[in-house]
Design a protein around this motif. Structure first.
Motif, PDB file in Angstrom:
ATOM      1  N   HIS A   1      11.058   6.667  10.898  1.00 47.82           N
ATOM      2  CA  HIS A   1       9.824   5.923  10.673  1.00 47.82           C
ATOM      3  C   HIS A   1      10.054   4.793   9.661  1.00 47.82           C
ATOM      4  O   HIS A   1      11.139   4.672   9.083  1.00 47.82           O
ATOM      5  CB  HIS A   1       8.730   6.883  10.226  1.00 47.82           C
ATOM      6  CG  HIS A   1       8.528   8.011  11.195  1.00 47.82           C
ATOM      7  ND1 HIS A   1       7.956   7.844  12.430  1.00 47.82           N
ATOM      8  CD2 HIS A   1       8.895   9.328  11.126  1.00 47.82           C
ATOM      9  CE1 HIS A   1       7.949   8.995  13.076  1.00 47.82           C
ATOM     10  NE2 HIS A   1       8.521   9.915  12.320  1.00 47.82           N
ATOM     11  N   VAL A   2       9.043   3.957   9.462  1.00 42.48           N
ATOM     12  CA  VAL A   2       9.197   2.765   8.613  1.00 42.48           C
ATOM     13  C   VAL A   2       8.323   2.900   7.368  1.00 42.48           C
ATOM     14  O   VAL A   2       7.097   2.780   7.437  1.00 42.48           O
ATOM     15  CB  VAL A   2       8.810   1.481   9.381  1.00 42.48           C
ATOM     16  CG1 VAL A   2       8.969   0.256   8.482  1.00 42.48           C
ATOM     17  CG2 VAL A   2       9.657   1.336  10.642  1.00 42.48           C
ATOM     18  N   PRO A   3       8.950   3.144   6.222  1.00 42.97           N
ATOM     19  CA  PRO A   3       8.163   3.262   4.989  1.00 42.97           C
ATOM     20  C   PRO A   3       7.828   1.894   4.400  1.00 42.97           C
ATOM     21  O   PRO A   3       8.643   0.969   4.431  1.00 42.97           O
ATOM     22  CB  PRO A   3       9.100   4.041   4.061  1.00 42.97           C
ATOM     23  CG  PRO A   3      10.469   3.698   4.529  1.00 42.97           C
ATOM     24  CD  PRO A   3      10.372   3.431   6.005  1.00 42.97           C
ATOM     25  N   ILE A   4       6.619   1.796   3.877  1.00 40.38           N
ATOM     26  CA  ILE A   4       6.198   0.599   3.146  1.00 40.38           C
ATOM     27  C   ILE A   4       5.932   1.024   1.707  1.00 40.38           C
ATOM     28  O   ILE A   4       5.091   1.889   1.452  1.00 40.38           O
ATOM     29  CB  ILE A   4       4.922  -0.019   3.749  1.00 40.38           C
ATOM     30  CG1 ILE A   4       5.135  -0.380   5.222  1.00 40.38           C
ATOM     31  CG2 ILE A   4       4.493  -1.249   2.953  1.00 40.38           C
ATOM     32  CD1 ILE A   4       3.862  -0.812   5.943  1.00 40.38           C
ATOM     33  N   ALA A   5       6.680   0.455   0.778  1.00 45.56           N
ATOM     34  CA  ALA A   5       6.439   0.714  -0.641  1.00 45.56           C
ATOM     35  C   ALA A   5       5.512  -0.383  -1.146  1.00 45.56           C
ATOM     36  O   ALA A   5       5.897  -1.560  -1.198  1.00 45.56           O
ATOM     37  CB  ALA A   5       7.749   0.713  -1.411  1.00 45.56           C
ATOM     38  N   LEU A   6       4.301  -0.025  -1.470  1.00 39.31           N
ATOM     39  CA  LEU A   6       3.311  -1.005  -1.925  1.00 39.31           C
ATOM     40  C   LEU A   6       3.246  -0.999  -3.444  1.00 39.31           C
ATOM     41  O   LEU A   6       2.809  -0.021  -4.058  1.00 39.31           O
ATOM     42  CB  LEU A   6       1.930  -0.687  -1.349  1.00 39.31           C
ATOM     43  CG  LEU A   6       0.825  -1.657  -1.778  1.00 39.31           C
ATOM     44  CD1 LEU A   6       1.065  -3.054  -1.217  1.00 39.31           C
ATOM     45  CD2 LEU A   6      -0.554  -1.136  -1.367  1.00 39.31           C
ATOM     46  N   VAL A   7       3.702  -2.067  -4.042  1.00 40.97           N
ATOM     47  CA  VAL A   7       3.586  -2.226  -5.492  1.00 40.97           C
ATOM     48  C   VAL A   7       2.206  -2.794  -5.790  1.00 40.97           C
ATOM     49  O   VAL A   7       1.802  -3.799  -5.208  1.00 40.97           O
ATOM     50  CB  VAL A   7       4.692  -3.158  -6.032  1.00 40.97           C
ATOM     51  CG1 VAL A   7       4.515  -3.381  -7.524  1.00 40.97           C
ATOM     52  CG2 VAL A   7       6.069  -2.569  -5.743  1.00 40.97           C
ATOM     53  N   GLY A   8       1.484  -2.141  -6.685  1.00 37.41           N
ATOM     54  CA  GLY A   8       0.097  -2.525  -6.954  1.00 37.41           C
ATOM     55  C   GLY A   8      -0.033  -3.621  -7.998  1.00 37.41           C
ATOM     56  O   GLY A   8      -0.624  -3.398  -9.060  1.00 37.41           O
ATOM     57  N   GLY A   9       0.505  -4.798  -7.681  1.00 35.45           N
ATOM     58  CA  GLY A   9       0.376  -5.909  -8.616  1.00 35.45           C
ATOM     59  C   GLY A   9      -1.069  -6.338  -8.823  1.00 35.45           C
ATOM     60  O   GLY A   9      -1.416  -6.922  -9.862  1.00 35.45           O
ATOM     61  N   GLY A  10      -1.937  -6.043  -7.838  1.00 33.90           N
ATOM     62  CA  GLY A  10      -3.359  -6.345  -7.959  1.00 33.90           C
ATOM     63  C   GLY A  10      -4.134  -5.180  -8.541  1.00 33.90           C
ATOM     64  O   GLY A  10      -4.813  -5.305  -9.566  1.00 33.90           O
ATOM     65  N   THR A  11      -4.015  -3.999  -7.918  1.00 32.63           N
ATOM     66  CA  THR A  11      -4.739  -2.830  -8.413  1.00 32.63           C
ATOM     67  C   THR A  11      -4.258  -2.413  -9.802  1.00 32.63           C
ATOM     68  O   THR A  11      -5.000  -1.808 -10.574  1.00 32.63           O
ATOM     69  CB  THR A  11      -4.595  -1.645  -7.432  1.00 32.63           C
ATOM     70  OG1 THR A  11      -3.227  -1.545  -7.021  1.00 32.63           O
ATOM     71  CG2 THR A  11      -5.474  -1.842  -6.216  1.00 32.63           C
TER      72      THR A  11
END
Length: 420
Positions: free
Chosen positions: A65-75
């Motif tokens: 599967h394809v993981p997306i690491a979301l860095v919360g620069g906004g949150t």
């Protein structure tokens, strides 16, 4: 695709809650699914509280599967109220941007962004949250949620009595919007998080349903507590960081090596990629001879290599063995700096007397020259692991490891570091 993947996650104890499990299992078995976990930059490094979600992303990638690491620069500019007793302090845009860059570099050590078949994706929610207009956000996102729905979330209910700002109250809408954006941009259909994220995750699923008429999925992992009831990830009140500058590989190795017997086998399932049948064999040997600490040795090895690499692991073992045996002279200056990072130290001045009695007093290791002479005579003083009983002894160049450090020991465990 790995068709028994979800079952393996269950067998490892990695699933706490999941939405529409049978539909998710079918989708995971039939196609490569894009999924994400968010990491808010609340410091310049991730810590081992983040390790379970990071390694779960890696498990999904290894299963195709394809993981997306979301860095919360906004949150990260807002702060998630989930299961926090008080409002987070707000950080500047520059600080959060700098921390976001650090987190990205750390995540690259664990998940593969350059894989030819299913490369992981890195994203930063500041890319969309940083430019959205308030009116647009209220119209496109806010209208989908009633206040009653938002207040029903456990993370909000816990804070209502003590007070929660509108800023943190709205956090779940921002996280829901992240899911919508990652669906639009990447086709992401699954969000993962700790069990404290359940309310935020289900809000995102609801927004996908309303705005795109798409079924999204959510899965949470258990929040880990140690067998003694204390919070996992802390040692003596301090976080265990994934950054080698903040928590040395030796300290990191020791944290895992000192795992409670009651936790060691379960942690092998959580934090290593060893096959479950191999872990079962380790458990059998461990239960037969718990004093040999096989489970802890394997755990410390596997997780240290995962985080810091083979060389750092070997160095951590070398330091551990030298400290256990007292063979301090076998260590180099870099290893001394790691192994004695937190012991009291004294920076020796050019004007200081190199006489051992004088140094013991000047450094503060003992209170008086009389006490220093008594300790030396009684065999309680060691220089780099070797007992010194000559009250007239003076330090020489060979006592200075690479010209930088001398390790003094008083008694069995009272270490002190001289820095030159």
């Amino acid at each position: 695709m790995q068709t028994d993947f979800l079952q393996e996650l269950k067998d490892r104890g990695l699933i706490y809650q999941v939405t529409d499990e049978s539909a998710l299992e079918k989708k995971l078995n039939e196609e490569s699914v894009k999924l994400y976990i968010g990491f808010d930059p609340t410091a310049d490094s991730l810590h081992i509280g983040h390790l379970l979600p990071i390694l779960t992303l890696r498990r999904f990638q290894k299963a195709g599967h394809v993981p997306i690491a979301l860095v919360g620069g906004g949150t990260g500019l807002i702060g998630d109220p989930s299961f926090k007793d008080a409002e987070r302090s707000l950080n500047s845009n520059e600080t959060v941007a700098s921390w976001s860059d650090s987190l990205r570099r750390q995540l690259e050590r664990f998940i593969d962004f350059y894989n030819d078949e299913n490369p992981a994706i890195i994203a930063n929610n500041h890319d969309w949250l940083g430019s959205i207009l308030l009116i647009d956000f209220l119209r496109d996102v806010g209208k989908n949620f009633t206040v009653n729905y938002m207040m029903s979330k456990e993370s909000v209910k816990r804070r209502i009595e003590t007070g929660i700002s509108y800023t943190e109250f709205a956090y779940q809408l921002l996280q829901a919007y992240d899911f919508l954006q990652l669906y639009d941009r990447e086709g992401c259909l699954l969000q993962l998080g700790g069990s404290d994220q359940w309310g935020n995750i289900t809000s995102g699923i609801e927004l996908l349903r309303r705005e795109r008429e798409i079924q999204g999925y959510g899965m949470t992992m258990p929040l880990i507590k140690k067998a003694d009831g204390t919070k996992f990830g802390k040692t003596e009140g301090n976080a265990v960081w994934l950054d080698a500058e903040k928590t040395t590989p030796y300290e990191y190795y020791q944290f895992w090596f000192n795992t409670d017997d009651r936790d060691a086998v379960q942690f092998l399932k959580y934090f290593t990629f060893l096959a479950l049948d191999e872990i079962a064999e380790i458990e059998k040997e461990f239960n037969e001879s718990p004093h040999e600490r096989l489970a802890q040795k394997v755990l410390a090895k596997e997780v240290t290599i995962l985080t810091h690499g083979e060389e750092a692991f070997e160095q951590a073992v070398k330091i551990s063995e030298a400290l256990f045996s007292g063979d301090i002279k076998s260590l180099n200056a870099k290893e001394i700096a790691q192994g004695f990072k937190d012991v009291p130290s004294y920076e020796v001045q050019a004007s200081d007397d190199n006489h051992l009695v004088e140094l013991l007093v000047t450094s503060g290791l003992v209170q008086s020259k009389r006490q220093a002479r008594e300790d030396i005579t009684n065999g309680a003083i060691y220089i780099n692991g070797e007992r010194q009983q000559d009250v007239n002894y003076e330090l020489v160049e060979t006592d200075k490891i690479e010209g930088q450090f001398t390790v003094l020991r008083r008694g069995k465990k009272n270490y002190f570091l001289l820095k030159f």
